[in-house]
Design a protein around this motif. Structure first.
Motif, PDB file in Angstrom:
ATOM      1  N   GLY A  30      51.875  31.610  41.659  1.00  0.00           N
ATOM      2  CA  GLY A  30      53.090  30.887  42.000  1.00  0.00           C
ATOM      3  C   GLY A  30      54.100  30.896  40.873  1.00  0.00           C
ATOM      4  O   GLY A  30      53.881  31.492  39.823  1.00  0.00           O
ATOM      5  N   ARG A  31      55.172  30.192  41.078  1.00  0.00           N
ATOM      6  CA  ARG A  31      56.265  30.136  40.120  1.00  0.00           C
ATOM      7  C   ARG A  31      55.795  29.583  38.780  1.00  0.00           C
ATOM      8  O   ARG A  31      55.065  28.610  38.710  1.00  0.00           O
ATOM      9  N   SER A  34      51.649  29.296  37.841  1.00  0.00           N
ATOM     10  CA  SER A  34      50.618  28.596  38.608  1.00  0.00           C
ATOM     11  C   SER A  34      49.764  29.616  39.358  1.00  0.00           C
ATOM     12  O   SER A  34      50.205  30.720  39.647  1.00  0.00           O
ATOM     13  N   GLY A  47      42.315  26.189  40.811  1.00  0.00           N
ATOM     14  CA  GLY A  47      43.729  25.912  40.995  1.00  0.00           C
ATOM     15  C   GLY A  47      44.335  25.451  39.692  1.00  0.00           C
ATOM     16  O   GLY A  47      43.732  24.656  38.962  1.00  0.00           O
ATOM     17  N   TYR A  48      45.500  25.980  39.374  1.00  0.00           N
ATOM     18  CA  TYR A  48      46.197  25.584  38.146  1.00  0.00           C
ATOM     19  C   TYR A  48      47.682  25.434  38.448  1.00  0.00           C
ATOM     20  O   TYR A  48      48.307  26.361  38.949  1.00  0.00           O
ATOM     21  N   VAL A  49      48.206  24.284  38.169  1.00  0.00           N
ATOM     22  CA  VAL A  49      49.645  24.024  38.246  1.00  0.00           C
ATOM     23  C   VAL A  49      50.033  23.299  36.964  1.00  0.00           C
ATOM     24  O   VAL A  49      49.202  22.674  36.313  1.00  0.00           O
ATOM     25  N   ASN A  51      53.280  21.032  34.783  1.00  0.00           N
ATOM     26  CA  ASN A  51      54.466  20.214  34.974  1.00  0.00           C
ATOM     27  C   ASN A  51      55.610  20.657  34.058  1.00  0.00           C
ATOM     28  O   ASN A  51      56.630  20.006  33.986  1.00  0.00           O
ATOM     29  N   ILE A  53      57.443  24.448  33.183  1.00  0.00           N
ATOM     30  CA  ILE A  53      57.503  25.895  33.345  1.00  0.00           C
ATOM     31  C   ILE A  53      58.102  26.517  32.102  1.00  0.00           C
ATOM     32  O   ILE A  53      59.155  26.087  31.629  1.00  0.00           O
TER      33      ILE A  53
END
Length: 74
Positions: A30-31, A34, A47-49, A51, A53
């Motif tokens: 992802g953007r 992520s 899963g990795y996100v 806060n 970028i």
């Protein structure tokens, strides 16, 4: 996306630049770095996100985590 990609049923499949944890893994990047994927061969999901970028292509936070997972399941 500016990178070689492979898809199956809407999910990305492993590539040389995004090997995930094995040839049967599937998920999606992802953007901002992520990443989420599952690997049925190893019985795991990841899963990795973040806060915050970081602009550019030198953000390796997810890569470091996936490398550690690969070592753990090897």
């Amino acid at each position: 996306m500016l990178l070689p990609s492979r898809f199956a049923s809407g999910y990305m499949l492993p590539t040389a630049s995004n090997p995930m944890t094995g040839p049967n893994a599937f998920g999606h990047a992802g953007r901002g770095g992520s990443l989420a994927f599952a690997d049925p061969d190893h019985g795991l999901a990841f899963g990795y996100v973040m806060n915050h970028i970081i602009s550019g292509s030198d953000d390796e936070r997810a890569t470091v985590l996936v490398d550690a997972i690969r070592k753990a399941v090897a």
